[in-house]
Enzyme design. Sequence first.
Site, PDB file in Angstrom:
ATOM      1  N   CYS B  85       0.831  -1.206   0.000  1.00 14.29           N
ATOM      2  CA  CYS B  85       0.000   0.000   0.000  1.00 14.29           C
ATOM      3  C   CYS B  85       0.868   1.259   0.000  1.00 14.29           C
ATOM      4  O   CYS B  85       1.540   1.546  -0.976  1.00 14.29           O
ATOM      5  CB  CYS B  85      -0.967  -0.048   1.187  1.00 14.29           C
ATOM      6  SG  CYS B  85      -2.264   1.193   1.082  1.00 14.29           S
ATOM      7  N   HIS B 194      -3.603  -5.694   1.233  1.00 15.56           N
ATOM      8  CA  HIS B 194      -2.868  -5.915   2.493  1.00 15.56           C
ATOM      9  C   HIS B 194      -2.843  -7.369   2.947  1.00 15.56           C
ATOM     10  O   HIS B 194      -3.724  -7.780   3.711  1.00 15.56           O
ATOM     11  CB  HIS B 194      -3.525  -5.088   3.597  1.00 15.56           C
ATOM     12  CG  HIS B 194      -3.341  -3.621   3.435  1.00 15.56           C
ATOM     13  ND1 HIS B 194      -2.341  -2.925   4.075  1.00 15.56           N
ATOM     14  CD2 HIS B 194      -4.010  -2.718   2.691  1.00 15.56           C
ATOM     15  CE1 HIS B 194      -2.415  -1.644   3.745  1.00 15.56           C
ATOM     16  NE2 HIS B 194      -3.426  -1.484   2.899  1.00 15.56           N
ATOM     17  N   GLU B 196      -0.950  -8.558   5.208  1.00 15.46           N
ATOM     18  CA  GLU B 196      -0.669  -8.616   6.659  1.00 15.46           C
ATOM     19  C   GLU B 196      -1.937  -8.521   7.499  1.00 15.46           C
ATOM     20  O   GLU B 196      -1.920  -8.859   8.677  1.00 15.46           O
ATOM     21  CB  GLU B 196       0.340  -7.524   7.051  1.00 15.46           C
ATOM     22  CG  GLU B 196      -0.234  -6.139   7.253  1.00 15.46           C
ATOM     23  CD  GLU B 196      -0.522  -5.388   5.949  1.00 15.46           C
ATOM     24  OE1 GLU B 196      -0.576  -6.030   4.885  1.00 15.46           O
ATOM     25  OE2 GLU B 196      -0.733  -4.161   6.008  1.00 15.46           O
TER      26      GLU B 196
END
Lengths: 81, 222
Positions: B85, B194, B196
């Site tokens: 990002c 994302h 994560e």
Amino acid sequence: MAKIVVDVMLKPEILDPQGNAVASALSRLGFSFAKSVRQGKRFEIEVEGEPTAAQLAEVEKAAEVLLSNPVIENYVVRVEK
Amino acid sequence: MRVGVITFPGTLDDRDAARAVVAGGCEAVSLWHADADLKNVDAVILPGGFSYGDYLRCGAISRFAPVMQSVIEAAGKGMPVLGICNGFQVLCESHLLPGALTRNSDLHFLCRDQEIEIVNNSTPWTSSYKAGEKIVIPLKNGEGSFQCDDKTLAELEGEGRVIARYVGQNPNGSRNLIAGITNAHGNVVGLMPHPEHAIDELTGPSAAGLGFFTSILNAMVK
């Protein structure tokens, strides 16, 4: 005191959704003059006295490395009295 | 195996990234934007957020942080680097990756679960996936539209350097549905959504994002 102005605009081939949104808002408000709108950034840099050629060259460099992203944007440096 | 996670002023996702690194089996090492020391890490993650308030352009000011000079040098020597990002934006501004991320085509900040397809599993960050594997991970950004000139796009496509694409409708106007790319050497990867945030089904839409973090362990063990 003189001002050095740097205008940064998206390159013509890069989509400008903000400019498009402004264009459609204009037409919603009844303004019919705009065929299209592009939105950019303007930097006003104050310097002491008249800008020197060396200062302008430095501003050109700064416009290239920081103020604009040459991948998507063009810039113009000029002096405003 | 030590994986550094950089914190810039305005970074949001450093803790999730560090947690994902640990879940993937590596040690997470916090790196600070103002410190050029990479602390002997084997790989680096630039997490998401709004570094320097996204002032000027996303990633434009972070690029000049002391830590980035070390990252650029290490990336040139082959160290694996993942930008997620805002981290992807920083990598583009640093010229470690080509192109730029611009305002989403519909101007909305998007925050949703997004299906992507891993199309290149030969990078150190994607080797845990099968080529063509589809995963659902969060997408959350306002400036995620990947743009580049035609020549760069042809190079990226011709050299297999698109690593992930959005599945279905284009969420943000990215050229060729590009969600992630890699550099010519294959060690630097930028990804808009994302992984994560998707390492645990309790808190994410799936645990499928974990593959990015197990990939880096595998890459370093080899």
